[in-house]
Design an enzyme around this catalytic site. Sequence first.
Site, mmCIF file in Angstrom:
data_model
loop_
_atom_site.group_PDB
_atom_site.id
_atom_site.type_symbol
_atom_site.label_atom_id
_atom_site.label_comp_id
_atom_site.label_asym_id
_atom_site.label_seq_id
_atom_site.Cartn_x
_atom_site.Cartn_y
_atom_site.Cartn_z
ATOM 1 N N HIS A 130 -18.790 -5.242 -15.674
ATOM 2 C CA HIS A 130 -19.139 -5.256 -14.250
ATOM 3 C C HIS A 130 -19.875 -3.970 -13.900
ATOM 4 C CE1 HIS A 130 -18.830 -5.171 -9.930
ATOM 5 N NE2 HIS A 130 -17.944 -4.192 -9.931
ATOM 6 N N ASP B 232 -21.191 -9.735 -9.348
ATOM 7 C CA ASP B 232 -22.566 -9.478 -9.809
ATOM 8 C C ASP B 232 -23.336 -10.808 -9.863
ATOM 9 O OD1 ASP B 232 -21.881 -6.661 -11.792
ATOM 10 O OD2 ASP B 232 -20.342 -8.040 -11.109
ATOM 11 N N ASP C 122 0.864 -1.181 0.000
ATOM 12 C CA ASP C 122 0.000 0.000 0.000
ATOM 13 C C ASP C 122 0.901 1.233 0.000
ATOM 14 O OD1 ASP C 122 -3.229 0.390 0.653
ATOM 15 O OD2 ASP C 122 -2.011 2.148 1.167
ATOM 16 N N ALA C 123 0.328 2.357 -0.406
ATOM 17 C CA ALA C 123 1.104 3.603 -0.430
ATOM 18 C C ALA C 123 1.186 4.235 0.956
ATOM 19 C CB ALA C 123 0.462 4.568 -1.423
ATOM 20 N N LEU C 124 0.329 3.815 1.885
ATOM 21 C CA LEU C 124 0.308 4.414 3.234
ATOM 22 C C LEU C 124 1.022 3.486 4.204
ATOM 23 C CD1 LEU C 124 -3.468 5.491 3.295
ATOM 24 C CD2 LEU C 124 -1.479 6.895 2.663
ATOM 25 N N PRO C 125 2.300 3.791 4.581
ATOM 26 C CA PRO C 125 3.090 2.827 5.354
ATOM 27 C C PRO C 125 2.506 2.484 6.720
ATOM 28 C CG PRO C 125 4.313 4.905 5.005
ATOM 29 C CD PRO C 125 3.047 4.998 4.209
ATOM 30 N N ASP C 126 1.950 3.474 7.444
ATOM 31 C CA ASP C 126 1.450 3.178 8.790
ATOM 32 C C ASP C 126 0.217 2.285 8.744
ATOM 33 O OD1 ASP C 126 3.481 4.598 9.849
ATOM 34 O OD2 ASP C 126 2.299 6.384 10.360
ATOM 35 N N ARG D 297 -18.760 3.736 -11.373
ATOM 36 C CA ARG D 297 -17.425 3.134 -11.448
ATOM 37 C C ARG D 297 -16.596 3.809 -12.541
ATOM 38 N NH1 ARG D 297 -21.330 -0.579 -10.368
ATOM 39 N NH2 ARG D 297 -20.956 -2.125 -8.732
ATOM 40 N N ASN E 236 -11.790 -0.608 -9.868
ATOM 41 C CA ASN E 236 -12.794 -0.194 -10.853
ATOM 42 C C ASN E 236 -12.354 1.009 -11.681
ATOM 43 O OD1 ASN E 236 -15.103 -1.897 -10.788
ATOM 44 N ND2 ASN E 236 -15.519 -1.172 -8.710
ATOM 45 N N ARG F 89 -12.030 4.633 -4.837
ATOM 46 C CA ARG F 89 -13.301 3.907 -4.844
ATOM 47 C C ARG F 89 -14.442 4.895 -4.966
ATOM 48 N NH1 ARG F 89 -14.842 4.456 0.948
ATOM 49 N NH2 ARG F 89 -12.905 4.257 2.096
ATOM 50 N N ARG G 296 -24.316 -11.937 -6.446
ATOM 51 C CA ARG G 296 -25.505 -11.184 -5.970
ATOM 52 C C ARG G 296 -26.763 -11.736 -6.638
ATOM 53 N NH1 ARG G 296 -22.086 -5.701 -6.501
ATOM 54 N NH2 ARG G 296 -21.397 -5.559 -4.343
ATOM 55 N N THR H 24 -17.863 -1.428 -0.181
ATOM 56 C CA THR H 24 -18.215 -2.848 -0.148
ATOM 57 C C THR H 24 -16.943 -3.631 0.173
ATOM 58 O OG1 THR H 24 -17.764 -3.174 -2.502
ATOM 59 C CG2 THR H 24 -20.007 -2.551 -1.913
HETATM 60 P P1 6V0 Z 1 -9.843 1.939 -0.283
HETATM 61 O O1 6V0 Z 1 -10.316 1.412 1.030
HETATM 62 O O2 6V0 Z 1 -9.757 3.412 -0.456
HETATM 63 O O3 6V0 Z 1 -8.432 1.246 -0.592
HETATM 64 C C1 6V0 Z 1 -7.631 1.600 -1.672
HETATM 65 C C2 6V0 Z 1 -6.217 1.467 -1.191
HETATM 66 O O4 6V0 Z 1 -5.331 1.690 -2.295
HETATM 67 C C3 6V0 Z 1 -5.850 2.501 -0.098
HETATM 68 O O5 6V0 Z 1 -5.416 1.834 1.077
HETATM 69 C C4 6V0 Z 1 -4.746 3.312 -0.749
HETATM 70 O O6 6V0 Z 1 -3.768 3.767 0.173
HETATM 71 C C5 6V0 Z 1 -4.179 2.297 -1.735
HETATM 72 N N1 6V0 Z 1 -3.332 2.910 -2.757
HETATM 73 C C6 6V0 Z 1 -3.481 4.098 -3.369
HETATM 74 N N2 6V0 Z 1 -2.444 4.320 -4.204
HETATM 75 C C7 6V0 Z 1 -1.636 3.235 -4.123
HETATM 76 C C8 6V0 Z 1 -0.412 2.865 -4.735
HETATM 77 N N3 6V0 Z 1 0.188 3.653 -5.639
HETATM 78 N N4 6V0 Z 1 0.143 1.682 -4.407
HETATM 79 C C9 6V0 Z 1 -0.449 0.874 -3.504
HETATM 80 N N5 6V0 Z 1 -1.603 1.180 -2.882
HETATM 81 C C10 6V0 Z 1 -2.192 2.338 -3.197
HETATM 82 O O7 6V0 Z 1 -10.785 1.403 -1.467
HETATM 83 P P2 6V0 Z 1 -11.523 -0.007 -1.509
HETATM 84 O O8 6V0 Z 1 -10.589 -1.030 -0.972
HETATM 85 O O9 6V0 Z 1 -12.887 0.120 -0.933
HETATM 86 O O10 6V0 Z 1 -11.692 -0.209 -3.092
HETATM 87 C C11 6V0 Z 1 -10.573 -0.491 -3.900
HETATM 88 C C12 6V0 Z 1 -10.991 -0.614 -5.362
HETATM 89 O O11 6V0 Z 1 -11.771 -1.815 -5.550
HETATM 90 C C13 6V0 Z 1 -11.863 0.540 -5.858
HETATM 91 O O12 6V0 Z 1 -11.448 0.921 -7.162
HETATM 92 C C14 6V0 Z 1 -13.252 -0.077 -5.892
HETATM 93 O O13 6V0 Z 1 -14.116 0.588 -6.784
HETATM 94 C C15 6V0 Z 1 -12.904 -1.494 -6.341
HETATM 95 N N6 6V0 Z 1 -13.943 -2.510 -6.137
HETATM 96 C C16 6V0 Z 1 -14.082 -3.435 -7.108
HETATM 97 C C17 6V0 Z 1 -15.044 -4.426 -6.997
HETATM 98 C C18 6V0 Z 1 -15.206 -5.439 -8.103
HETATM 99 O O14 6V0 Z 1 -16.180 -6.222 -8.128
HETATM 100 N N7 6V0 Z 1 -14.294 -5.489 -9.050
HETATM 101 C C19 6V0 Z 1 -15.869 -4.496 -5.847
HETATM 102 C C20 6V0 Z 1 -15.685 -3.599 -4.847
HETATM 103 C C21 6V0 Z 1 -14.724 -2.502 -4.934
#
Ligand code: 6V0
Length: 331
Positions: A192, A165, A51-55, A105, A137, A98, A168, A247
């Site tokens: 999707h 989908d 992830d980009a956020l180390p903590d 999307r 997405n 997201r 569901r 989600t």
């Molecule tokens: P979130 O909780 O904001 O997590 C995204 C993560 O990506 C965060 O922790 C960020 O720090 C991290 N991130 C950002 N930039 C970078 C980088 N350069 N390198 C590594 N990490 C990075 O979002 P969430 O987890 O809820 O969703 C993630 C994605 O999944 C979104 O695009 C959603 O739209 C998608 N989904 C896709 C689904 C599907 O059926 N395909 C279903 C649900 C969500």
Amino acid sequence: ADGCPPATPTSSAAPHRRLTKVSVIGAGNVGMAIAQTILTQNLADEIALVDALPDKLRGEALDLQHAAAFLPRVRIVSGTDAAVTRNSDLVIVTAGARQIPGETRLNLLQRNVALYRKIVPPVAEHSPEALLLVVSNPVDVLTYVAWRLSGFPASRVIGSGTNLDSSRFRFLIAEHLDVNAQDVQAYMVGEHGDSSVAIWSSISVGGMPAFKSLRDSHRNFDEAALEGIRRAVVGGAYEVIGLKGYTSWAIGYSVASLAASLLRDQRRVHPVSVLASGFHGISDGHEGVPQPARPPWPRRHPRRRRDGPHRGRGRAAPPLRQDALGELPAP
Ligand code: 6V0
């Protein structure tokens, strides 16, 4: 890699059984739901989180490690650098923006294409024989982008497509007919999300084609109810996001089921996003179509390594010019 030990080359750790390494890029809601489902289902020997956020990343990794006493023994490593994913068998990409409540999307496209330009090339370099599974997405477009950026053969870059989908859809049909969702076969296909298509003729319950027999018997057959089911499938993510902000659990199980099929060569059929050129008049792009999910690498034999980015079966991606990425609104 942020205080975590570097990833061990999986081949040297166990001489008799090749260990399985899965990497999850993006330790957000979706990435962590996938990681924890893969962990509890004992699908990997090593899980790498990026992830980009180390903590936040370190916190998530530690939190999972603290459950070690209750789980199968799995090595968990983490880092902000893609080097931690080295020698992965499967890389699952969930990083990215997201939807906020009400957002589509496709609105995420430009932000997530920009992220994928940074994420995919180093991941592909560190695991040149991996399978890439795209979840962020808009998943179908980003699968196409990931294929182009990775230089991998098309058979090794798939998107989670309409697997969620379809689950569901199966849940809602099961509720309508008061049966177990695992006994319901039914597919949503296409892109999707908003424009996914319900394949009514694909519904079967316990092996019996359900749609026709329901219509013939007039039992439980109510067009308004069926249209309500289709709407609920398409609107499902919006409803959950409106209620809890994101989600996570269903996509976690959905992607873990894809990981299980691929890593264990279960020969199951899933509606995933694959290069669909030549299908139904599509000239170039990825779409969710039912596919036998099979690992493209030879699981029972030592890996053959070759030089160059285009290995294995399938159509190799033409190189993607940097300036062409900005011209990718849709495949
Ligand atoms: P979130 O909780 O904001 O997590 C995204 C993560 O990506 C965060 O922790 C960020 O720090 C991290 N991130 C950002 N930039 C970078 C980088 N350069 N390198 C590594 N990490 C990075 O979002 P969430 O987890 O809820 O969703 C993630 C994605 O999944 C979104 O695009 C959603 O739209 C998608 N989904 C896709 C689904 C599907 O059926 N395909 C279903 C649900 C969500």
